[in-house]
Design a protein around this motif. Sequence first.
Motif: not given
Length: 192
Positions: A90, A161, A165, A168, A171, A176-177, A180
């Motif tokens: 991420i 991703l 990402y 979106r 985010l 997110l971390k 996910m």
Amino acid sequence: MKTLTRKEEIISVASLLFKEKGYSAVSMRDIAQAVGMKAASLYNHISSKQEILATLILQVAKEFTTGMEAVVAENNAPLQKIQTIIEMHIDITVNYSEGLAALNNDWMHLEDKDLADFVQMRSDYEENFRQIIKQGIDAGEIQPRHPEVILFSILSTLRTLYLWYQKRGKLDVNVLKKDMVAVFLNGIVNKH
């Protein structure tokens, strides 16, 4: 924020063009025009389009390699290592989205040693991830599913991703971390 050198600026602009059009469709003239210089002047800073591609891809691949080496060296349980890997993906997605686009879409255009180095880094990365998954299964932390299916499921999502990402609207990275990691490690079924 640090000021980019002319070479870094050229690589940055080229990475956006590669992401939009694909490596093969972008010429040195396109890059020069986007940077605001004559194509001949571009060669004072960069030797070729191939050098730009190799710089982009190998920079991101080295980020992944360094991150994985740190995870492997940690004395953490396999689930904690997988969480760290997901979070690392991420972070790299957020910080290197153009480089990731080149890595995912254009790596096959690398040449000679750069191609061999990239393929080896990718292979080593996947093997380290595979071994962590197997350790998790052996330790009873992970359900006894096929390690290749687990590896594919996680990596295929993480590798794309950067596309999701951007759509979106950026985010929150911490959300997110958290989410996910929760989806990958706990699934989506409520366990009552």
